[in-house]
Write a protein that holds these residues in place. Sequence first.
Motif, PDB file in Angstrom:
ATOM      1  N   MET A 132       0.835  -1.213   0.000  1.00  0.00           N
ATOM      2  CA  MET A 132       0.000   0.000   0.000  1.00  0.00           C
ATOM      3  C   MET A 132       0.863   1.254   0.000  1.00  0.00           C
ATOM      4  O   MET A 132       0.578   2.211  -0.720  1.00  0.00           O
ATOM      5  CB  MET A 132      -0.950   0.014   1.206  1.00  0.00           C
ATOM      6  N   MET A 185       2.230   5.932  -7.246  1.00  0.00           N
ATOM      7  CA  MET A 185       1.188   6.410  -8.166  1.00  0.00           C
ATOM      8  C   MET A 185       0.970   7.911  -8.043  1.00  0.00           C
ATOM      9  O   MET A 185       0.566   8.562  -8.995  1.00  0.00           O
ATOM     10  CB  MET A 185      -0.129   5.665  -7.921  1.00  0.00           C
ATOM     11  N   HIS A 231      -4.679   0.177  -6.153  1.00  0.00           N
ATOM     12  CA  HIS A 231      -4.478   0.657  -4.785  1.00  0.00           C
ATOM     13  C   HIS A 231      -5.816   0.673  -4.030  1.00  0.00           C
ATOM     14  O   HIS A 231      -5.884   0.254  -2.874  1.00  0.00           O
ATOM     15  CB  HIS A 231      -3.856   2.059  -4.829  1.00  0.00           C
ATOM     16  N   GLY A 291      -6.723  -1.677  -0.980  1.00  0.00           N
ATOM     17  CA  GLY A 291      -7.035  -0.975   0.260  1.00  0.00           C
ATOM     18  C   GLY A 291      -8.299  -1.510   0.915  1.00  0.00           C
ATOM     19  O   GLY A 291      -8.385  -1.594   2.141  1.00  0.00           O
ATOM     20  N   MET A 351      -6.134   4.755   7.847  1.00  0.00           N
ATOM     21  CA  MET A 351      -5.657   4.703   6.460  1.00  0.00           C
ATOM     22  C   MET A 351      -6.731   4.252   5.467  1.00  0.00           C
ATOM     23  O   MET A 351      -7.077   4.994   4.556  1.00  0.00           O
ATOM     24  CB  MET A 351      -4.410   3.829   6.335  1.00  0.00           C
ATOM     25  N   ARG A 397      -8.116  13.488   1.875  1.00  0.00           N
ATOM     26  CA  ARG A 397      -6.827  13.316   1.190  1.00  0.00           C
ATOM     27  C   ARG A 397      -5.684  13.728   2.114  1.00  0.00           C
ATOM     28  O   ARG A 397      -4.677  13.026   2.226  1.00  0.00           O
ATOM     29  CB  ARG A 397      -6.798  14.135  -0.094  1.00  0.00           C
ATOM     30  N   HIS A 450      -5.211  11.214   4.726  1.00  0.00           N
ATOM     31  CA  HIS A 450      -4.611   9.991   4.170  1.00  0.00           C
ATOM     32  C   HIS A 450      -3.082  10.095   4.134  1.00  0.00           C
ATOM     33  O   HIS A 450      -2.394   9.168   4.547  1.00  0.00           O
ATOM     34  CB  HIS A 450      -5.172   9.750   2.768  1.00  0.00           C
TER      35      HIS A 450
HETATM   36  C1  HEM Z   1      -3.855   0.378   4.804  1.00  0.00           C
HETATM   37  C2  HEM Z   1      -4.401   0.973   3.807  1.00  0.00           C
HETATM   38  C3  HEM Z   1      -3.786   2.063   2.963  1.00  0.00           C
HETATM   39  C4  HEM Z   1      -2.512   2.581   2.976  1.00  0.00           C
HETATM   40  C5  HEM Z   1      -1.334   2.197   3.852  1.00  0.00           C
HETATM   41  C6  HEM Z   1      -2.468   3.612   1.953  1.00  0.00           C
HETATM   42  C7  HEM Z   1      -1.350   4.369   1.650  1.00  0.00           C
HETATM   43  C8  HEM Z   1      -1.341   5.401   0.733  1.00  0.00           C
HETATM   44  C9  HEM Z   1      -0.210   6.261   0.486  1.00  0.00           C
HETATM   45  C10 HEM Z   1       1.143   6.166   1.165  1.00  0.00           C
HETATM   46  C11 HEM Z   1      -0.584   7.154  -0.467  1.00  0.00           C
HETATM   47  C12 HEM Z   1       0.242   8.298  -1.037  1.00  0.00           C
HETATM   48  C13 HEM Z   1      -0.160   9.580  -0.344  1.00  0.00           C
HETATM   49  C14 HEM Z   1       0.492  10.782  -0.933  1.00  0.00           C
HETATM   50  O1  HEM Z   1       1.699  10.747  -1.170  1.00  0.00           O
HETATM   51  O2  HEM Z   1      -0.240  11.763  -1.160  1.00  0.00           O
HETATM   52  C15 HEM Z   1      -1.966   6.868  -0.844  1.00  0.00           C
HETATM   53  C16 HEM Z   1      -2.707   7.565  -1.770  1.00  0.00           C
HETATM   54  C17 HEM Z   1      -4.009   7.268  -2.109  1.00  0.00           C
HETATM   55  N1  HEM Z   1      -4.810   6.264  -1.572  1.00  0.00           N
HETATM   56 FE1  HEM Z   1      -4.243   4.989  -0.136  1.00  0.00          FE
HETATM   57  N2  HEM Z   1      -3.698   3.696   1.364  1.00  0.00           N
HETATM   58  C18 HEM Z   1      -4.527   2.769   1.957  1.00  0.00           C
HETATM   59  C19 HEM Z   1      -5.860   2.517   1.663  1.00  0.00           C
HETATM   60  C20 HEM Z   1      -6.584   3.165   0.671  1.00  0.00           C
HETATM   61  C21 HEM Z   1      -7.951   2.871   0.334  1.00  0.00           C
HETATM   62  C22 HEM Z   1      -8.847   1.841   1.017  1.00  0.00           C
HETATM   63  C23 HEM Z   1      -8.297   3.724  -0.684  1.00  0.00           C
HETATM   64  C24 HEM Z   1      -9.621   3.857  -1.431  1.00  0.00           C
HETATM   65  C25 HEM Z   1     -10.583   2.997  -1.503  1.00  0.00           C
HETATM   66  C26 HEM Z   1      -7.149   4.529  -0.982  1.00  0.00           C
HETATM   67  C27 HEM Z   1      -7.110   5.506  -1.956  1.00  0.00           C
HETATM   68  C28 HEM Z   1      -6.023   6.316  -2.196  1.00  0.00           C
HETATM   69  C29 HEM Z   1      -6.040   7.369  -3.184  1.00  0.00           C
HETATM   70  C30 HEM Z   1      -7.187   7.750  -4.119  1.00  0.00           C
HETATM   71  C31 HEM Z   1      -4.789   7.985  -3.125  1.00  0.00           C
HETATM   72  C32 HEM Z   1      -4.293   9.159  -3.962  1.00  0.00           C
HETATM   73  C33 HEM Z   1      -4.384  10.410  -3.161  1.00  0.00           C
HETATM   74  C34 HEM Z   1      -4.101  11.612  -3.994  1.00  0.00           C
HETATM   75  O3  HEM Z   1      -4.713  11.728  -5.056  1.00  0.00           O
HETATM   76  O4  HEM Z   1      -3.311  12.443  -3.557  1.00  0.00           O
HETATM   77  N3  HEM Z   1      -6.120   4.170  -0.136  1.00  0.00           N
HETATM   78  N4  HEM Z   1      -2.397   5.783  -0.094  1.00  0.00           N
END
Ligand code: HEM
Lengths: 193, 175
Positions: A30, A37, A54, A58, A106, A149, A152
């Motif tokens: 993750m 990405m 992702h 997730g 998360m 966001r 997150h």
């Molecule tokens: C344990 C679960 C998860 C972890 C550890 C995780 C981790 C991360 C990390 C490290 C990023 C990069 C953040 C950044 O640099 O801005 C990210 C981005 C993102 N994650 Fe996750 N994530 C998890 C679960 C989820 C889930 C369940 C979803 C949606 C159903 C999701 C949707 C997204 C999206 C859409 C982004 C892009 C954010 C952006 O556009 O800036 N994530 N995630």
Amino acid sequence: MFTDNRYPDKRYHSLSVLLHWLIAGGLLFMFASGLYMVNAEMPKADQYKLFQIHKASGVIMLWAIALRLLTRWLTHQPPLPSELSVKEQKLAKLGHLALYIGLCVMPLSGWLMVSASPFGLPTFVFVDWIKWPHIPFVERNKTIESLARNTHWIVASGLLLIIIGHIAAVIMHKKKQNIQLLKRMWWFKNDQN
Amino acid sequence: MHYLRFFALACLLCASTFVFSKSNIDNTQGIVGFAGEHAGMAFSGEFTRWNAKISLPPEASPSIEAEFQLASARTGDAIYDETLPEGDWFDVKNHPVGKFTSSNIEAVDNGYLVEGTLRLRGKTLPVSFKLNENGERLQSRFAIDRLEYGIGLDSDPEADWVSREIQMTLDIPKP
Ligand code: HEM
């Protein structure tokens, strides 16, 4: 299923152990996929596909974490080693609490972000017939989307630090007090440590 | 009395020719399609529920009126099919039907020049296209600007993801 732990004072329940390592591996993926990405240069098509992967992964993480909490609640937890000082025990408990909070926040913040996004892209869990629903009442809500966001990535950074601390603590206790903490989180059968 | 009957009959005849000269067609006989790009990948689809009334020159008052159910858009990609009806895209909850109404139709070489308006997402804008005669079919391809209709305006106003230009395609039988 929840009563077959023959070493309740020595180690965690087998299901907890399994989930711990599955979630650890999942987190690695993750973090890697999330950071890549968002930050790497790549064709839009690849970026779009990575986002979908992702999201789908997730959702599976969310389920694994929910199951982990459930097993924690239903099984016996081995007490912390008595060699640890009171302060160390407190710190360990606090650290573990923080890990659990991070683990919950998360996927929930990711889910919220995707649900509130004006894009309205659905989340399919790898196959078209498993559609993960959006959280209701937040659709096309840019305020909530950007709030989620920020949560997150801020919580991701925090969680990463706590995980590093978590691993450092295991190494430190091995060096300092020669405690084999890893054995508590593995399928060891013998009673002798 | 005779006159009245004659008048009634004449009216009926006129009305029936008026109705019959307009040909009704629907999605079982033709294709109303759309195509564009998302994330650099081409996509295309069609509306699987639509109907139209068509009369072409040399009919006295040529016209085309078409209605298509926006919820019936199918692309073959589940993510797109789920997203298109959403509020920022077709917004089918508030605007279930898309509508084309002609204002002028002219016979030209190998087909017809059609001018009219297209209503999508509550906005009515002028469009024109050429219907090309191809055997027993009439075909057309023309572009619309999705942002002018407010389609995806919130999510993607800069067309970073979804192309601004959407190609509409028509393939219908000659009336
Ligand atoms: C344990 C679960 C998860 C972890 C550890 C995780 C981790 C991360 C990390 C490290 C990023 C990069 C953040 C950044 O640099 O801005 C990210 C981005 C993102 N994650 Fe996750 N994530 C998890 C679960 C989820 C889930 C369940 C979803 C949606 C159903 C999701 C949707 C997204 C999206 C859409 C982004 C892009 C954010 C952006 O556009 O800036 N994530 N995630």
